[in-house]
Design a protein around this motif. Structure first.
Motif, mmCIF file in Angstrom:
data_model
loop_
_atom_site.group_PDB
_atom_site.id
_atom_site.type_symbol
_atom_site.label_atom_id
_atom_site.label_comp_id
_atom_site.label_asym_id
_atom_site.label_seq_id
_atom_site.Cartn_x
_atom_site.Cartn_y
_atom_site.Cartn_z
ATOM 1 N N UNK A 51 7.179 3.161 -2.015
ATOM 2 C CA UNK A 51 6.670 5.348 -1.080
ATOM 3 C C UNK A 51 6.112 5.833 -2.261
ATOM 4 N N UNK A 52 5.444 5.800 -2.744
ATOM 5 C CA UNK A 52 5.762 7.256 -3.693
ATOM 6 C C UNK A 52 3.701 7.906 -3.619
ATOM 7 N N UNK A 53 4.004 8.983 -4.408
ATOM 8 C CA UNK A 53 1.973 10.211 -4.598
ATOM 9 C C UNK A 53 1.868 9.767 -5.892
ATOM 10 N N UNK A 54 0.556 9.556 -5.985
ATOM 11 C CA UNK A 54 -0.414 9.237 -6.294
ATOM 12 C C UNK A 54 -1.711 9.706 -6.984
ATOM 13 N N UNK A 55 -2.353 9.907 -7.027
ATOM 14 C CA UNK A 55 -3.932 10.602 -7.607
ATOM 15 C C UNK A 55 -4.830 8.964 -7.604
ATOM 16 N N UNK A 56 -5.730 9.479 -6.963
ATOM 17 C CA UNK A 56 -7.355 8.388 -6.422
ATOM 18 C C UNK A 56 -7.774 8.517 -7.593
ATOM 19 N N UNK A 57 -8.868 7.773 -7.706
ATOM 20 C CA UNK A 57 -9.921 7.855 -8.751
ATOM 21 C C UNK A 57 -10.877 8.443 -8.900
ATOM 22 N N UNK A 58 -10.833 9.518 -7.978
ATOM 23 C CA UNK A 58 -10.990 10.700 -7.827
ATOM 24 C C UNK A 58 -10.808 11.829 -8.077
ATOM 25 N N UNK A 59 -9.371 12.119 -8.469
ATOM 26 C CA UNK A 59 -8.817 12.575 -9.189
ATOM 27 C C UNK A 59 -7.884 13.651 -7.542
ATOM 28 N N UNK A 60 -8.138 12.452 -6.728
ATOM 29 C CA UNK A 60 -7.309 13.498 -5.326
ATOM 30 C C UNK A 60 -5.532 13.121 -4.940
ATOM 31 N N UNK A 61 -4.900 13.870 -4.480
ATOM 32 C CA UNK A 61 -3.707 13.586 -4.108
ATOM 33 C C UNK A 61 -3.779 12.727 -2.767
ATOM 34 N N UNK A 62 -2.952 11.477 -2.705
ATOM 35 C CA UNK A 62 -2.619 10.801 -2.030
ATOM 36 C C UNK A 62 -1.251 9.928 -1.971
ATOM 37 N N UNK A 63 -0.902 9.629 -0.549
ATOM 38 C CA UNK A 63 0.558 9.061 -0.185
ATOM 39 C C UNK A 63 0.664 7.312 -0.200
ATOM 40 N N UNK A 64 1.347 6.632 -0.412
ATOM 41 C CA UNK A 64 1.111 4.921 -0.646
ATOM 42 C C UNK A 64 2.279 4.753 0.274
ATOM 43 N N UNK A 65 1.916 4.014 0.841
ATOM 44 C CA UNK A 65 3.339 3.205 1.461
ATOM 45 C C UNK A 65 2.999 1.872 1.274
ATOM 46 N N UNK A 66 3.780 1.305 0.548
ATOM 47 C CA UNK A 66 4.105 -0.644 0.652
ATOM 48 C C UNK A 66 4.741 -1.258 1.234
ATOM 49 N N UNK A 67 3.996 -1.876 2.265
ATOM 50 C CA UNK A 67 4.729 -2.757 2.767
ATOM 51 C C UNK A 67 4.661 -4.201 3.330
ATOM 52 N N UNK A 68 5.226 -4.669 3.479
ATOM 53 C CA UNK A 68 5.389 -6.335 3.639
ATOM 54 C C UNK A 68 5.853 -6.944 4.884
ATOM 55 N N UNK A 69 5.010 -7.137 5.284
ATOM 56 C CA UNK A 69 5.019 -7.909 7.244
ATOM 57 C C UNK A 69 6.365 -9.075 7.081
ATOM 58 N N UNK A 70 7.004 -8.794 8.659
ATOM 59 C CA UNK A 70 8.802 -10.063 8.404
ATOM 60 C C UNK A 70 8.431 -10.400 8.978
ATOM 61 N N UNK A 71 7.342 -11.223 9.452
ATOM 62 C CA UNK A 71 7.506 -11.935 11.014
ATOM 63 C C UNK A 71 5.614 -13.105 11.023
ATOM 64 N N UNK A 72 6.736 -13.394 12.474
ATOM 65 C CA UNK A 72 4.882 -14.247 12.387
ATOM 66 C C UNK A 72 4.195 -15.309 11.531
ATOM 67 N N UNK A 73 3.084 -15.311 11.863
ATOM 68 C CA UNK A 73 1.980 -16.268 10.886
ATOM 69 C C UNK A 73 2.071 -15.390 9.967
ATOM 70 N N UNK A 74 1.551 -14.199 9.828
ATOM 71 C CA UNK A 74 1.394 -13.070 8.655
ATOM 72 C C UNK A 74 2.672 -12.786 7.519
ATOM 73 N N UNK A 75 3.839 -13.696 7.424
ATOM 74 C CA UNK A 75 4.560 -13.434 7.132
ATOM 75 C C UNK A 75 4.480 -12.927 5.670
ATOM 76 N N UNK A 76 5.207 -12.112 4.956
ATOM 77 C CA UNK A 76 4.704 -12.004 3.948
ATOM 78 C C UNK A 76 3.631 -11.665 3.293
ATOM 79 N N UNK A 77 2.989 -11.041 4.206
ATOM 80 C CA UNK A 77 1.978 -10.362 3.533
ATOM 81 C C UNK A 77 1.578 -9.096 3.421
ATOM 82 N N UNK A 78 1.948 -8.230 2.249
ATOM 83 C CA UNK A 78 1.704 -7.225 1.664
ATOM 84 C C UNK A 78 0.183 -6.464 1.781
ATOM 85 N N UNK A 79 0.330 -5.429 2.178
ATOM 86 C CA UNK A 79 -0.546 -4.450 2.189
ATOM 87 C C UNK A 79 0.338 -2.723 1.992
ATOM 88 N N UNK A 80 -0.456 -1.757 1.137
ATOM 89 C CA UNK A 80 -1.062 -0.602 1.285
ATOM 90 C C UNK A 80 -1.509 -0.098 2.436
#
Length: 161
Positions: A51-80
């Motif tokens: 988890x982190x706060x960052x600035x977008x390409x437009x210079x705005x504040x945003x929060x990013x949650x980085x996740x990875x699926x832990x089961x099923x056919x999409x196990x291992x898939x990363x998403x933000x």
């Protein structure tokens, strides 16, 4: 005090300076109701990797949650999951995300909300979270992919296959 600069955007906006305006919205942002039926791709359990706060390409504040699926056919898939923090409505959705993760938001104050949230989210790194991913169509006909947090995942949860 947070003084990190993000390489996510083209600008060199100082995140700490963005917290001033965002902090003011924190106190008045209402958590919206989240209605509707989840659409494909479906419900999953994912581990919160970062988890982190960052600035977008437009210079705005945003929060990013980085996740990875832990089961099923999409196990291992990363998403933000990016939460823009530019309006009270955006801030309300961000608050809802935090509440879904059992983060106490009632005592967070505007002046230190970024630092407080960072500390609380750090404790959730490695935790399993139930998420719902779905597509929705706006009134203008644009389709958007959404990811919402359902809550912290119980140890024995079964994922949809």
């Amino acid at each position: 005090m947070l003084k990190k600069k993000s390489n996510a955007g083209s600008g060199e906006a100082d995140i700490a300076s963005l917290f001033s305006g965002a902090g003011k919205m924190w106190g008045t942002a209402a958590i919206p109701e989240r209605g509707g039926v989840a659409l494909p791709p479906g419900n999953y359990v994912a581990k919160l990797e970062a988890f982190k706060f960052l600035t977008t390409k437009n210079g705005n504040l945003a929060a990013m949650f980085s996740l990875v699926v832990t089961g099923g056919k999409f196990k291992g898939r990363k998403l933000n999951k990016l939460a823009n923090l530019t309006t009270e409505k955006n801030m309300g959705y961000f608050k809802a995300d935090l509440v879904s993760l059992s983060v106490d938001v009632d005592d967070i104050v505007a002046k230190t909300f970024g630092e407080t949230i960072n500390k609380r989210m750090k404790k959730l790194i490695g935790e399993s979270i139930e998420i719902r991913c779905y597509d929705t169509t706006s009134e203008s006909g644009d389709t958007y992919h959404n990811t919402v947090f359902v809550g912290l995942a119980p140890e024995d949860i079964e994922e949809e296959e």
